[in-house]
Design a protein around this motif. Structure first.
Motif, PDB file in Angstrom:
ATOM      1  N   PRO A 169       5.726  -1.853   4.339  1.00  0.00           N
ATOM      2  CA  PRO A 169       5.657  -3.483   5.083  1.00  0.00           C
ATOM      3  C   PRO A 169       5.212  -4.412   3.864  1.00  0.00           C
ATOM      4  CG  PRO A 169       3.490  -1.849   5.345  1.00  0.00           C
ATOM      5  CD  PRO A 169       4.606  -1.130   4.823  1.00  0.00           C
ATOM      6  N   ALA A 170       4.852  -3.585   2.714  1.00  0.00           N
ATOM      7  CA  ALA A 170       4.361  -4.564   1.482  1.00  0.00           C
ATOM      8  C   ALA A 170       5.691  -5.185   0.916  1.00  0.00           C
ATOM      9  CB  ALA A 170       3.377  -4.056   0.535  1.00  0.00           C
ATOM     10  N   ASP A 171       5.614  -6.832   0.968  1.00  0.00           N
ATOM     11  CA  ASP A 171       6.769  -7.279   0.275  1.00  0.00           C
ATOM     12  C   ASP A 171       6.208  -8.481  -0.671  1.00  0.00           C
ATOM     13  OD1 ASP A 171       9.048  -7.984  -0.849  1.00  0.00           O
ATOM     14  OD2 ASP A 171       9.950  -8.679   1.276  1.00  0.00           O
ATOM     15  N   ALA A 172       6.097  -8.401  -1.971  1.00  0.00           N
ATOM     16  CA  ALA A 172       5.503  -9.549  -2.979  1.00  0.00           C
ATOM     17  C   ALA A 172       6.171 -10.138  -3.792  1.00  0.00           C
ATOM     18  CB  ALA A 172       4.068  -8.924  -3.344  1.00  0.00           C
TER      19      ALA A 172
ATOM     20  N   PRO B 258       2.664  -7.001  10.320  1.00  0.00           N
ATOM     21  CA  PRO B 258       1.465  -6.252  11.191  1.00  0.00           C
ATOM     22  C   PRO B 258       0.862  -5.080  10.621  1.00  0.00           C
ATOM     23  CG  PRO B 258       3.677  -6.971  12.655  1.00  0.00           C
ATOM     24  CD  PRO B 258       3.875  -7.139  11.120  1.00  0.00           C
ATOM     25  N   PRO B 259       1.662  -4.057   9.692  1.00  0.00           N
ATOM     26  CA  PRO B 259       0.966  -3.167   9.327  1.00  0.00           C
ATOM     27  C   PRO B 259       0.103  -3.641   8.247  1.00  0.00           C
ATOM     28  CG  PRO B 259       3.227  -2.592   9.642  1.00  0.00           C
ATOM     29  CD  PRO B 259       3.159  -3.731   9.759  1.00  0.00           C
ATOM     30  N   LEU B 260       0.236  -4.458   7.617  1.00  0.00           N
ATOM     31  CA  LEU B 260      -0.607  -5.209   6.414  1.00  0.00           C
ATOM     32  C   LEU B 260      -1.690  -5.660   6.899  1.00  0.00           C
ATOM     33  CD1 LEU B 260      -0.018  -4.931   3.322  1.00  0.00           C
ATOM     34  CD2 LEU B 260       1.245  -7.139   3.583  1.00  0.00           C
ATOM     35  N   LEU B 261      -1.514  -6.720   8.145  1.00  0.00           N
ATOM     36  CA  LEU B 261      -2.597  -7.312   8.729  1.00  0.00           C
ATOM     37  C   LEU B 261      -3.601  -6.396   9.215  1.00  0.00           C
ATOM     38  CD1 LEU B 261      -0.381 -10.150  10.352  1.00  0.00           C
ATOM     39  CD2 LEU B 261      -1.933 -10.371   8.297  1.00  0.00           C
TER      40      LEU B 261
END
Length: 170
Positions: free
Chosen positions: A120-123, A143-146
């Motif tokens: 879920p991480a995209d930076a 949502p998973p990051l939050l």
């Protein structure tokens, strides 16, 4: 721009050894350590790259997240030079639309130099050293990051300042 979501530091030595100093200096914890984060997709200035680092996250009393990282390896060497400088490294924020935020920052003169995506991480990382003295990281809100960030804040709000100050996460 969203509000600044987190601040990031880079340590030169072992991350586990450095965290007690951050706990004392910032009066924050516990830190959640994720070791050897490798991205599924990484770029440096648009070309494929490699980046292996460990990061630990904690929340201050105000809810600001603190990320402390150790760079294990990065290729090309220029990427390591940019991401591995010890000290204050970056500020980060979340964006619902990463492409729009990237375009907005480019229009203001900031150029992306690094991207990373895994799960879920995209930076996207921007070099803002000329104006701000550090980098800017923008993460796509997911949502998973939050959920992870909220769990870090909740643990900080309940932490007694002593018990289990460094907690390993997968």
């Amino acid at each position: 721009m969203s509000d600044i979501h987190h601040i990031g530091y880079v340590v030169e030595g072992d991350l586990r050894d450095a965290l007690p100093g951050f706990i004392m200096a910032l009066d924050t914890g516990p830190f959640f350590l994720i070791e050897h984060l490798r991205f599924d997709e990484t770029t440096y200035r648009g070309a494929p790259a490699e980046y292996d680092h460990s990061s630990a996250f904690a929340a201050t009393a105000s809810g600001m997240l603190v990320e402390v990282s150790q760079v294990h390896s990065a290729s090309p060497p220029e990427l390591r030079d940019l991401l591995g400088r010890p000290g204050f490294g970056h500020v980060g924020w979340l964006a619902d639309d990463l492409e729009d935020e990237t375009a907005r920052l480019r229009a203001r003169g900031l150029e992306p130099f690094h991207t990373g995506r895994t799960g879920p991480a995209d930076a996207v990382w921007f070099d803002a050293r000329a104006t701000l003295g550090h980098h800017v990281e923008v993460l796509r809100s997911a949502p998973p990051l939050l959920g992870f960030y909220e769990s870090v804040r909740a643990a900080g709000a309940e932490w007694d300042g002593v018990t289990d100050p460094i907690r390993t996460r997968g």
